[in-house]
Motif scaffolding. Structure first.
Motif, PDB file in Angstrom:
ATOM      1  N   THR A  44       5.451  -4.858  -5.754  1.00 54.69           N
ATOM      2  CA  THR A  44       5.806  -4.483  -7.126  1.00 54.69           C
ATOM      3  C   THR A  44       5.507  -3.026  -7.410  1.00 54.69           C
ATOM      4  OG1 THR A  44       3.615  -5.239  -7.862  1.00 54.69           O
ATOM      5  CG2 THR A  44       5.437  -6.825  -7.988  1.00 54.69           C
ATOM      6  N   ALA A  45       4.589  -2.438  -6.652  1.00 53.81           N
ATOM      7  CA  ALA A  45       4.236  -1.036  -6.868  1.00 53.81           C
ATOM      8  C   ALA A  45       3.835  -0.397  -5.546  1.00 53.81           C
ATOM      9  CB  ALA A  45       3.093  -0.923  -7.876  1.00 53.81           C
ATOM     10  N   THR A  46       4.233   0.826  -5.360  1.00 50.05           N
ATOM     11  CA  THR A  46       3.880   1.579  -4.163  1.00 50.05           C
ATOM     12  C   THR A  46       3.203   2.869  -4.576  1.00 50.05           C
ATOM     13  OG1 THR A  46       5.773   0.690  -2.937  1.00 50.05           O
ATOM     14  CG2 THR A  46       4.741   2.685  -2.072  1.00 50.05           C
ATOM     15  N   ARG A  47       1.921   2.977  -4.226  1.00 48.85           N
ATOM     16  CA  ARG A  47       1.180   4.184  -4.577  1.00 48.85           C
ATOM     17  C   ARG A  47       1.516   5.320  -3.629  1.00 48.85           C
ATOM     18  NH1 ARG A  47      -4.948   2.484  -4.511  1.00 48.85           N
ATOM     19  NH2 ARG A  47      -4.183   1.097  -2.866  1.00 48.85           N
ATOM     20  N   SER A  48       1.317   6.514  -4.091  1.00 50.25           N
ATOM     21  CA  SER A  48       1.469   7.682  -3.240  1.00 50.25           C
ATOM     22  C   SER A  48       0.120   7.952  -2.587  1.00 50.25           C
ATOM     23  CB  SER A  48       1.916   8.887  -4.068  1.00 50.25           C
ATOM     24  OG  SER A  48       2.053  10.026  -3.252  1.00 50.25           O
ATOM     25  N   LEU A  49       0.057   7.772  -1.260  1.00 51.22           N
ATOM     26  CA  LEU A  49      -1.202   7.898  -0.539  1.00 51.22           C
ATOM     27  C   LEU A  49      -1.084   8.970   0.540  1.00 51.22           C
ATOM     28  CD1 LEU A  49      -2.085   4.111  -0.032  1.00 51.22           C
ATOM     29  CD2 LEU A  49      -3.018   5.665  -1.747  1.00 51.22           C
ATOM     30  N   SER A  50      -2.032   9.884   0.566  1.00 46.15           N
ATOM     31  CA  SER A  50      -2.042  10.925   1.578  1.00 46.15           C
ATOM     32  C   SER A  50      -2.870  10.544   2.793  1.00 46.15           C
ATOM     33  CB  SER A  50      -2.581  12.235   0.991  1.00 46.15           C
ATOM     34  OG  SER A  50      -3.909  12.056   0.516  1.00 46.15           O
ATOM     35  N   LYS A 261       3.858  12.035   7.378  1.00 47.70           N
ATOM     36  CA  LYS A 261       3.442  10.812   6.692  1.00 47.70           C
ATOM     37  C   LYS A 261       3.280  11.075   5.199  1.00 47.70           C
ATOM     38  CE  LYS A 261       1.010   8.143  10.292  1.00 47.70           C
ATOM     39  NZ  LYS A 261       0.756   8.940  11.488  1.00 47.70           N
ATOM     40  N   GLN A 262       2.681  12.196   4.871  1.00 44.64           N
ATOM     41  CA  GLN A 262       2.478  12.529   3.465  1.00 44.64           C
ATOM     42  C   GLN A 262       3.797  12.813   2.761  1.00 44.64           C
ATOM     43  OE1 GLN A 262      -0.296  15.784   3.756  1.00 44.64           O
ATOM     44  NE2 GLN A 262      -2.063  14.446   4.092  1.00 44.64           N
ATOM     45  N   LYS A 263       4.677  13.520   3.420  1.00 46.60           N
ATOM     46  CA  LYS A 263       5.964  13.872   2.819  1.00 46.60           C
ATOM     47  C   LYS A 263       6.811  12.637   2.524  1.00 46.60           C
ATOM     48  CE  LYS A 263      10.071  16.758   3.551  1.00 46.60           C
ATOM     49  NZ  LYS A 263      10.736  17.733   4.455  1.00 46.60           N
ATOM     50  N   THR A 264       6.750  11.646   3.413  1.00 48.89           N
ATOM     51  CA  THR A 264       7.575  10.440   3.262  1.00 48.89           C
ATOM     52  C   THR A 264       6.827   9.292   2.579  1.00 48.89           C
ATOM     53  OG1 THR A 264       6.915   9.660   5.468  1.00 48.89           O
ATOM     54  CG2 THR A 264       8.898  11.031   5.319  1.00 48.89           C
ATOM     55  N   ASN A 265       5.556   9.511   2.264  1.00 49.09           N
ATOM     56  CA  ASN A 265       4.683   8.461   1.705  1.00 49.09           C
ATOM     57  C   ASN A 265       4.691   7.214   2.583  1.00 49.09           C
ATOM     58  OD1 ASN A 265       2.787   7.447  -0.142  1.00 49.09           O
ATOM     59  ND2 ASN A 265       4.349   6.408  -1.339  1.00 49.09           N
ATOM     60  N   LEU A 266       4.687   7.409   3.873  1.00 47.93           N
ATOM     61  CA  LEU A 266       4.687   6.280   4.794  1.00 47.93           C
ATOM     62  C   LEU A 266       3.449   5.401   4.600  1.00 47.93           C
ATOM     63  CD1 LEU A 266       5.765   6.223   8.462  1.00 47.93           C
ATOM     64  CD2 LEU A 266       3.584   5.227   7.852  1.00 47.93           C
ATOM     65  N   ILE A 267       2.298   6.027   4.442  1.00 50.60           N
ATOM     66  CA  ILE A 267       1.060   5.245   4.278  1.00 50.60           C
ATOM     67  C   ILE A 267       1.120   4.395   3.014  1.00 50.60           C
ATOM     68  CG2 ILE A 267      -1.453   5.351   4.014  1.00 50.60           C
ATOM     69  CD1 ILE A 267      -0.486   6.159   6.769  1.00 50.60           C
ATOM     70  N   GLY A 268       1.557   4.987   1.906  1.00 52.70           N
ATOM     71  CA  GLY A 268       1.646   4.237   0.659  1.00 52.70           C
ATOM     72  C   GLY A 268       2.562   3.037   0.781  1.00 52.70           C
ATOM     73  N   THR A 269       3.705   3.239   1.440  1.00 50.02           N
ATOM     74  CA  THR A 269       4.654   2.142   1.633  1.00 50.02           C
ATOM     75  C   THR A 269       4.071   1.055   2.516  1.00 50.02           C
ATOM     76  OG1 THR A 269       6.527   3.651   1.402  1.00 50.02           O
ATOM     77  CG2 THR A 269       6.954   1.550   2.492  1.00 50.02           C
ATOM     78  N   TRP A 270       3.483   1.467   3.626  1.00 47.23           N
ATOM     79  CA  TRP A 270       2.944   0.498   4.591  1.00 47.23           C
ATOM     80  C   TRP A 270       1.810  -0.312   3.981  1.00 47.23           C
ATOM     81  CZ3 TRP A 270       2.438   2.380  10.351  1.00 47.23           C
ATOM     82  CH2 TRP A 270       2.510   1.277  11.202  1.00 47.23           C
ATOM     83  N   VAL A 271       0.905   0.347   3.264  1.00 56.40           N
ATOM     84  CA  VAL A 271      -0.206  -0.354   2.616  1.00 56.40           C
ATOM     85  C   VAL A 271       0.314  -1.354   1.582  1.00 56.40           C
ATOM     86  CG1 VAL A 271      -2.145  -0.080   1.015  1.00 56.40           C
ATOM     87  CG2 VAL A 271      -1.951   1.421   3.006  1.00 56.40           C
ATOM     88  N   ALA A 272       1.313  -0.953   0.801  1.00 55.01           N
ATOM     89  CA  ALA A 272       1.861  -1.851  -0.219  1.00 55.01           C
ATOM     90  C   ALA A 272       2.471  -3.099   0.402  1.00 55.01           C
ATOM     91  CB  ALA A 272       2.904  -1.108  -1.058  1.00 55.01           C
ATOM     92  N   VAL A 273       3.238  -2.907   1.469  1.00 52.26           N
ATOM     93  CA  VAL A 273       3.887  -4.040   2.133  1.00 52.26           C
ATOM     94  C   VAL A 273       2.852  -4.943   2.797  1.00 52.26           C
ATOM     95  CG1 VAL A 273       5.400  -4.705   4.047  1.00 52.26           C
ATOM     96  CG2 VAL A 273       6.080  -2.868   2.492  1.00 52.26           C
ATOM     97  N   GLU A 274       1.905  -4.346   3.510  1.00 54.38           N
ATOM     98  CA  GLU A 274       0.920  -5.170   4.209  1.00 54.38           C
ATOM     99  C   GLU A 274       0.018  -5.909   3.222  1.00 54.38           C
ATOM    100  OE1 GLU A 274      -1.756  -5.125   8.197  1.00 54.38           O
ATOM    101  OE2 GLU A 274      -1.194  -3.155   7.444  1.00 54.38           O
ATOM    102  N   SER A 275      -0.324  -5.264   2.135  1.00 50.11           N
ATOM    103  CA  SER A 275      -1.132  -5.933   1.103  1.00 50.11           C
ATOM    104  C   SER A 275      -0.394  -7.140   0.538  1.00 50.11           C
ATOM    105  CB  SER A 275      -1.476  -4.960  -0.020  1.00 50.11           C
ATOM    106  OG  SER A 275      -2.307  -3.915   0.443  1.00 50.11           O
ATOM    107  N   ALA A 276       0.908  -6.993   0.305  1.00 51.13           N
ATOM    108  CA  ALA A 276       1.699  -8.105  -0.231  1.00 51.13           C
ATOM    109  C   ALA A 276       1.758  -9.260   0.760  1.00 51.13           C
ATOM    110  CB  ALA A 276       3.106  -7.619  -0.566  1.00 51.13           C
ATOM    111  N   ILE A 277       1.922  -8.941   2.044  1.00 48.58           N
ATOM    112  CA  ILE A 277       1.935  -9.994   3.067  1.00 48.58           C
ATOM    113  C   ILE A 277       0.593 -10.707   3.114  1.00 48.58           C
ATOM    114  CG2 ILE A 277       2.059 -10.425   5.560  1.00 48.58           C
ATOM    115  CD1 ILE A 277       4.095  -8.138   5.741  1.00 48.58           C
TER     116      ILE A 277
END
Length: 313
Positions: A44-50, A261-277
């Motif tokens: 539901t939400a994806t944070r911006s994580l560096s 990773k920071q430019k694409t917010n890969l970490i924020g996306t990955w954390v959001a998806v894995e947390s939901a799973i």
């Protein structure tokens, strides 16, 4: 993602090939952890994580912390030493087992879970782990004699089926499953519970095939390619043997990796998806996980008594 099981951690790798959670007999009843496939998730939400270093995942509530894990291992070894001494054997216990390299570190390995993610660390160490993250190697020990092995393992089933194990040694009855089994019975099975670790691993593996994460991989890969690096996903740069120390080229590549990773917010996306799973898997296994944590807590308390010089039964 897994840490060593209790038997291996007690210093007898090679004596047994039994690893908890890596195979079991089939039963008609479904047990906790049999189905770790999460349904489709849409965060539901994806944070911006560096960086991932200060982030925690839901399953960490049920995983043993590094200091808890080490305390149980150390107490186990102390109890084995006491038991082996009854039979006249000297079982060495290295004090380094008591103190992990990163006592408060997270059991989900967030610092390195998604590859290198910290700018300062990448600039200093490239893809190498920081020195304070590398556990000290335990002091080497002499191989056990057959008699010591018999007392240590007792009637624990081993590979090859080498015949019935001795039930006694010099007139003393060997405990069920040897001194290692005696130590586990006294401490409890807190170190053997694999369901949280299984969920921790399953969420990671499943996340990498979700549309959100694969799209983030493509964006990161495109960014890396613009700087002359060809990788399909952020785990590829970590594969292969690293040299003794990072080269200037490795450091530059790692810095670019983090920047992309920071430019694409890969970490924020990955954390959001894995947390939901993980939330879905925790919900499916809530009762079992609650019991796992209660078992672990009891083992932690017993271990603290042993480490402080007390006795447990």
């Amino acid at each position: 993602m897994y840490r060593a099981t209790a038997v291996l951690a007690l210093g007898v790798a090679g004596l047994l090939t039994t690893v908890s959670g890596c195979g079991s007999s089939t039963t008609p009843e479904q047990r906790p952890g049999d189905n770790l496939a999460a349904p489709h998730v849409s965060p539901t939400a994806t944070r911006s994580l560096s960086s991932s270093a200060s982030i925690s995942l839901p399953i960490e509530e049920y995983l043993l912390k590094n200091d808890e894990h080490s305390q149980i291992l150390y107490a186990s070894k102390l109890l084995v030493r006491q038991c082996m001494a009854r039979f006249g054997f000297d079982y060495a216990v290295d004090a380094s087992w008591k103190s992990p390299a990163d006592p408060k570190g997270d059991a989900a390995n967030m610092v390195r879970r998604y590859g290198v993610s910290d700018t300062e660390t990448a600039a200093r160490y490239g893809y190498h782990p920081a020195p304070d993250m590398v556990p000290a190697a335990p002091a080497s020990t002499q191989p056990m004699s057959d008699a010591e092995s018999n007392v240590f393992l007792g009637d624990t089933p081993g590979p090859g089926g080498s015949g019935p194990a001795p039930k006694s040694y010099k007139g003393q009855k060997i405990p069920s499953h040897g001194c290692s089994g005696e130590a586990e019975r006294k401490l409890g099975k807190g170190l053997q519970e694999r369901l949280p670790e299984d969920i921790n691993d399953a969420s990671f593996q499943q996340s990498m095939s979700t549309p959100q994460v694969t799209a983030a991989f493509r964006s990161w890969s495109t960014c890396m390619k613009k700087h002359g690096y060809t990788f399909q996903n952020p785990l590829e740069p970590l594969r292969g043997q690293l040299p003794a120390s990072p080269s200037a080229a490795e450091i530059e590549r790692a810095k670019t990796d983090v920047a992309c990773k920071q430019k694409t917010n890969l970490i924020g996306t990955w954390v959001a998806v894995e947390s939901a799973i993980q939330k879905k898997l925790i919900e499916k296994n809530q009762e079992a996980l609650t019991q796992v944590r209660a078992t672990a807590q009891k083992t932690i308390e017993q271990s603290a008594k042993v480490s402080a010089g007390g006795s447990v039964s």
